[in-house]
Write a protein that holds these residues in place. Structure first.
Motif, short mmCIF file in Angstrom:
data_model
loop_
_atom_site.label_atom_id
_atom_site.label_comp_id
_atom_site.label_asym_id
_atom_site.label_seq_id
_atom_site.Cartn_x
_atom_site.Cartn_y
_atom_site.Cartn_z
N PHE A 63 1.74 -2.74 -0.51
CA PHE A 63 2.10 -2.39 0.82
C PHE A 63 3.56 -2.95 0.73
CE2 PHE A 63 -0.62 -6.11 0.93
CZ PHE A 63 0.22 -7.11 1.69
N GLN A 64 4.41 -2.56 1.78
CA GLN A 64 5.77 -3.28 1.89
C GLN A 64 5.87 -3.74 3.30
OE1 GLN A 64 9.01 -0.54 1.07
NE2 GLN A 64 7.69 0.42 -0.66
N CYS A 65 5.92 -3.24 4.38
CA CYS A 65 6.09 -4.01 5.41
C CYS A 65 4.78 -4.35 5.84
CB CYS A 65 6.64 -3.08 6.81
SG CYS A 65 5.55 -1.98 7.53
N GLY A 66 3.77 -3.90 5.75
CA GLY A 66 2.34 -4.34 6.17
C GLY A 66 1.62 -3.99 7.16
N TYR A 67 2.42 -3.11 8.02
CA TYR A 67 1.88 -2.88 9.32
C TYR A 67 0.69 -1.91 9.35
CZ TYR A 67 2.39 -2.50 14.48
OH TYR A 67 2.27 -2.48 15.65
N CYS A 68 0.48 -0.97 8.42
CA CYS A 68 -0.69 -0.31 8.08
C CYS A 68 -1.65 -0.93 7.31
CB CYS A 68 -0.18 0.74 7.51
SG CYS A 68 0.25 0.41 5.70
N THR A 69 -1.59 -2.02 6.71
CA THR A 69 -2.37 -2.76 5.98
C THR A 69 -3.77 -3.13 6.50
OG1 THR A 69 -0.51 -3.78 4.67
CG2 THR A 69 -2.62 -4.65 4.11
N VAL B 43 -2.22 6.31 7.82
CA VAL B 43 -0.82 6.46 7.84
C VAL B 43 -0.16 5.29 7.14
CG1 VAL B 43 1.36 7.51 8.98
CG2 VAL B 43 -0.80 8.42 9.32
N CYS B 44 0.77 5.52 6.32
CA CYS B 44 1.67 4.39 5.89
C CYS B 44 3.12 4.95 5.56
CB CYS B 44 1.17 3.92 4.55
SG CYS B 44 2.62 2.58 3.62
N ARG B 45 3.86 4.29 6.43
CA ARG B 45 5.43 4.97 6.35
C ARG B 45 6.31 4.45 5.56
NH1 ARG B 45 6.25 8.21 10.46
NH2 ARG B 45 7.12 9.27 8.88
N CYS B 46 5.91 3.31 4.65
CA CYS B 46 6.72 2.65 3.73
C CYS B 46 6.39 3.31 2.11
CB CYS B 46 6.52 1.13 3.55
SG CYS B 46 6.87 0.26 4.97
N THR B 47 5.07 3.22 2.04
CA THR B 47 4.76 3.39 0.62
C THR B 47 4.36 4.87 0.16
OG1 THR B 47 2.53 3.16 0.65
CG2 THR B 47 3.52 1.37 0.57
N GLY B 48 3.84 5.03 -1.16
CA GLY B 48 3.51 6.38 -1.33
C GLY B 48 1.93 6.61 -1.63
N ARG C 70 -0.20 3.01 -4.66
CA ARG C 70 -0.70 1.78 -4.88
C ARG C 70 -1.87 1.38 -4.13
NH1 ARG C 70 3.51 -1.14 -7.77
NH2 ARG C 70 5.17 0.47 -8.58
N TYR C 71 -2.05 1.72 -3.11
CA TYR C 71 -3.12 1.51 -2.07
C TYR C 71 -4.30 2.06 -2.78
CZ TYR C 71 -1.60 -0.43 2.44
OH TYR C 71 -0.98 -1.14 3.30
N TYR C 72 -4.35 3.43 -3.23
CA TYR C 72 -5.33 4.27 -3.87
C TYR C 72 -5.82 3.54 -5.22
CZ TYR C 72 -4.87 7.74 -0.23
OH TYR C 72 -4.44 8.69 0.94
S1 FES Z 1 3.42 -0.74 4.44
FE1 FES Z 1 4.74 -0.21 5.93
S2 FES Z 1 3.66 1.37 7.07
FE2 FES Z 1 2.47 1.06 5.32
#
Ligand code: FES
Ligand code: FES
Lengths: 428, 182
Positions: free
Chosen positions: B114-120, B156-161, B164-166
Motif C-alpha cells: 500500500f501507499q497511503c494506506g486508506y484502503c488497507t 478499491v485502491c486509488r494509489c497502487t496497481g 502487490r496486494y494480490y
Molecule cells: S494505498 Fe492509497 S488507496 Fe490504496
C-alpha cells in the motif's frame, strides 16, 4: 334389417369423419390454411441504391425490434446467432442472420426474408418456431421489413454455422402449421381512427416492433398469446413480467410522461429495469427517438390514461412493522435512505418503487435473495445490490418484504417464511 | 430533537460491548468511530462500492467469517453478533500494545502493498476472510490467482496497481499449509 341399416350408417359416418378429419389434418400440415401477409411487391429484389438508402433506417427498426438480443450471442460474432433458448424438450438456438451465403441469410431473397419475419416460414418453406416472434412481427409494415432486410445485407457476413437444436423430433417443425392455425392472426389490425396518430404509432411500436406481448401477455395451453388477456402480465424465467395494461401501469405508479423516460433510461423514481427488461433497455428501448418513446408510453398508458390510484400503506402487525423496520435500517437504508427516499445515481427510492407495488412478491423476493449485479445504464453505471439469502433468515426476509410492500407498495403483508423457503428451494 | 435509541450489545474484537444506547438509524461505521473510538475502519465512498470500511462478521457455529460493509449496514444489525475490526487482527499485550501483526498484515508490509494506506483496513479484512475460507475449503494451486482476484475484486485502491496486494495474499496462501490442494 333396420338395425343393420343403422349400423351401416354409423360405420359410414365414422369413415367419413375419419377421412375428413384426416384430410383436414393433412391439409393443415401441408400448409393449406396458411395465409401469407406478404405481398407480391417484394418479389423484386431491392436495388443496391435502395439497400444503401434503407440500411440506416433498418438499423433503427432492428433496434426497436430488439433483433440483436437473440441473434447475437453474448460474446459471439455479430448477427451470427447462437443464443440458447432452453425449452422443456430441448434447446433451440437463434440462427445466423448475417449475410453469409452459406451460414447466414446471404442466399435468401427479399421475399424469403419477408416471409420469415411475418409468416414464420424461412427460405425453402421451413417453419420457424415461435421463439422467433413472428406472431408480433407479422404486424410490421413491408417498408420496415425492407429496411431491416437492407440493414442485414449491409452487415459483415459471419461464417458461423448455426448450432443444432437439441429437440428430439426435427419434423416437429412442420406441425407449426397447426400452431399457426390457432395462434397466428390472419390479418394485421388496421389503425384505429378513434385514436390519435401518436397512439397508433405507439401500438405499432409495442405490438409489431417491441413485441412486448411475447412476454407480458399470458399464454394458453398451446403456448399462444391469449388475446383476451393482452399485456396483463406473465411469468418469465421465474419472475413476473408485470401487467402493463393502462390500469396495471397506473397501479405501478407510471404516469405516461414518466414511462417514456423510464423506457429509455431504464431507471427513475419507479426503480430500475430489472431481470430481462434490463437487456431490453440495453439493446432496444434506449435507442428510441423522443417521439417514439412518447408514442409507446402514450399507447401503453392508455388514451385517456386512467387516474393513478393513491397507494396507501397497508396494515402491518406491530411485530412485523418493528422487525421489518429494524431490518430495513440494518441492511437497506444505507443506500435506499432512512425514509426510503433513495440516493441519486446510486439506489432508487422505495417510496415510489414499482417493484413493491406488484401484486405478487416473487420479484422482490428474488432481488432480496440474489441482489442485482452492477449494470450499465444509458446514463451511467449503477452499482450492484447485494443479495441477502446468506445473511438473513427466511423469516427475516419475509418480515422485510412485508414491511417494504405494505409501507410503500400498499400491498397486504402476506409473505411467510415458508414462501421464502419455497422460493429458495426452487432456485437451488 | 432527540434521536430514538435502542440499547445495543455485541462482541467487538473478542470483548463484550454494551448495552449502549445507540440511535436506531446509526450506521455501523459511525458507531465504531464515535462510540467505540475504533477509527481504523475507513469511511471512503459511504455507499458500498469501495470496501474500505469492511469488518469481519464472525460466525459462532464455525462457518467462515463474512465481510460486511459498515457504511451501509446499520449498527443494530450487529446486535448480539461478534465482529472483528481492523484493530482486532494483530496480537496485543495486556496493555493493548501490538506485539505481532497478523500474517496478512505482515505480508502487506513486506510486499510494500500500500501507499497511503486508506484502503488497507479493508484489504486486510478481505484477505483474512479469504484465508479463513480457504482453511475450510482449500483450492487447487491452479485456481489460487483467480480466487484471490475474485475475493478482492470489490476492494478499491486509488494509489497502487493492486498487484502487490494480490502477491502478498498469494504468498500467505502458498506459505500456509492446508490452504491449497494438489
Ligand atoms: S494505498 Fe492509497 S488507496 Fe490504496
Ligand atoms: S466506505 Fe463503505 S464501501 Fe466505501
Amino acid at each position: 334389417m333396420i338395425i343393420r341399416k343403422v349400423w351401416h350408417r354409423v360405420v359410414l359416418a365414422a369413415v367419413v369423419i375419419v377421412v375428413l378429419g384426416g384430410g383436414f389434418a393433412l391439409a393443415v400440415l401441408a400448409g393449406a390454411f396458411e395465409k401469407s401477409v406478404v405481398s407480391a411487391a417484394v418479389d423484386t429484389p431491392l436495388s443496391p441504391e435502395e439497400i444503401a438508402e434503407l440500411a440506416p433506417k433498418g438499423r433503427y427498426i432492428a433496434a426497436a425490434a430488439d433483433c440483436v438480443a437473440c441473434h447475437t450471442a453474448v460474446g459471439g460474432a455479430p448477427w451470427a446467432g447462437g443464443r440458447p433458448f432452453e425449452m422443456p424438450v430441448g434447446t433451440l438456438y437463434a440462427t445466423n442472420i448475417s449475410p453469409d451465403p452459406t451460414y447466414g441469410i446471404g442466399s435468401w431473397t427479399r421475399a424469403d426474408f419477408h416471409r420469415a419475419m411475418r409468416d414464420g416460414v424461412a427460405k425453402g418453406g421451413r417453419h420457424l418456431y415461435p421463439a422467433m416472434p413472428y406472431v408480433s412481427y407479422r404486424q410490421m409494415s413491408e417498408a420496415d421489413v425492407d429496411a431491416v432486410w437492407a440493414y442485414m445485407l449491409t452487415r459483415e457476413p459471419m461464417a458461423v454455422p448455426d448450432r443444432q437444436d437439441s429437440l428430439p423430433f426435427p419434423y416437429v417443425r412442420q406441425f407449426m402449421t397447426f400452431w399457426n392455425l390457432l395462434n397466428l392472426p390472419g390479418n394485421v389490425p388496421a389503425p384505429d381512427a378513434q385514436k390519435s396518430a401518436e397512439w397508433n404509432r405507439g401500438r405499432y411500436l409495442v405490438d409489431a416492433l417491441g413485441h412486448c406481448g411475447e412476454c407480458h401477455t399470458p399464454r394458453d395451453i398451446t403456448m399462444g398469446m391469449m388475446p383476451s388477456r393482452y399485456l396483463e402480465g406473465a411469468v418469465i424465467e421465474g419472475v413476473d413480467a408485470p401487467d402493463i395494461t393502462p390500469e396495471g401501469l397506473a397501479r405501478l405508479g407510471f404516469a405516461p410522461d414518466r414511462l417514456a423516460g423510464f423506457m429509455r433510461s431504464g431507471m427513475g423514481p419507479e426503480g430500475v429495469m430489472g431481470f430481462a427488461m434490463y437487456d431490453v433497455v440495453h439493446h432496444s428501448t434506449q435507442y428510441l427517438t423522443d417521439d417514439d418513446a412518447a408514442a409507446m408510453a402514450a399507447y401503453l398508458a392508455g388514451e385517456p390514461a386512467p387516474a393513478a390510484p393513491v397507494v396507501a400503506a397497508a396494515d402491518l402487525s406491530p411485530e412485523t412493522a418493528a422487525n421489518g423496520r429494524r431490518l430495513y435500517v440494518a441492511v437497506c437504508a444505507g443506500c435506499h435512505g432512512i425514509e426510503g427516499e433513495g440516493t441519486p445515481s446510486m439506489a432508487p427510492p422505495m417510496t415510489t418503487n414499482a417493484e413493491l407495488r406488484l401484486p405478487r412478491p416473487v420479484n422482490l423476493l428474488t432481488v432480496l435473495a440474489d441482489g442485482i449485479p452492477w449494470r450499465d445504464f444509458p446514463h451511467g453505471r449503477l452499482q450492484d445490490m447485494p443479495g441477502f439469502s446468506d445473511l438473513l433468515t427466511d423469516g427475516e426476509i419475509a418480515d422485510l418484504s412485508n414491511y417494504l410492500r405494505a409501507t410503500w407498495g400498499g400491498r397486504a403483508p402476506d409473505v411467510s417464511a415458508a414462501d421464502v423457503a419455497a422460493l429458495r428451494r426452487a432456485r437451488d | 430533537m432527540t434521536l430514538p435509541t435502542t440499547p445495543l450489545s455485541l462482541v467487538v474484537n473478542g470483548r463484550q460491548v454494551g448495552p449502549i444506547d445507540v440511535p436506531d438509524n446509526l450506521m455501523m461505521v459511525d458507531f465504531l468511530h464515535e462510540y467505540l473510538n475504533l477509527t481504523g475502519s475507513r469511511l471512503a465512498c459511504g455507499q458500498g462500492v469501495c470496501w474500505a470500511c469492511t469488518v469481519m462478521l464472525l460466525d459462532t457455529d464455525g462457518a467462515p467469517p463474512r465481510e460486511i460493509r459498515t457504511c451501509i449496514t446499520g449498527a443494530h444489525f450487529f446486535a448480539g453478533k461478534s465482529v472483528r475490526t481492523i484493530e482486532g487482527h494483530a496480537e496485543r499485550d495486556a496493555d493493548g500494545n501490538v506485539t505481532a501483526l497478523s500474517l496478512v498484515q505482515q505480508a502487506f508490509i513486506e510486499h510494500f502493498s500500500f501507499q497511503c494506506g486508506y484502503c488497507t483496513p479493508g484489504f486486510v479484512t478481505g484477505a483474512t476472510v479469504l484465508i479463513e475460507r480457504l482453511k475450510r475449503e482449500p483450492v487447487a494451486r491452479a485456481d489460487v490467482e483467480s480466487t484471490i482476484e475474485a475475493a478482492l475484486a470489490p476492494h478499491v485502491c486509488r494509489c497502487t496497481g493492486y498487484v502487490r496486494y494480490y502477491e502478498a495474499v498469494r504468498s500467505v496462501i502458498l506459505d500456509t499449509p492446508g490452504l491449497v490442494v494438489g
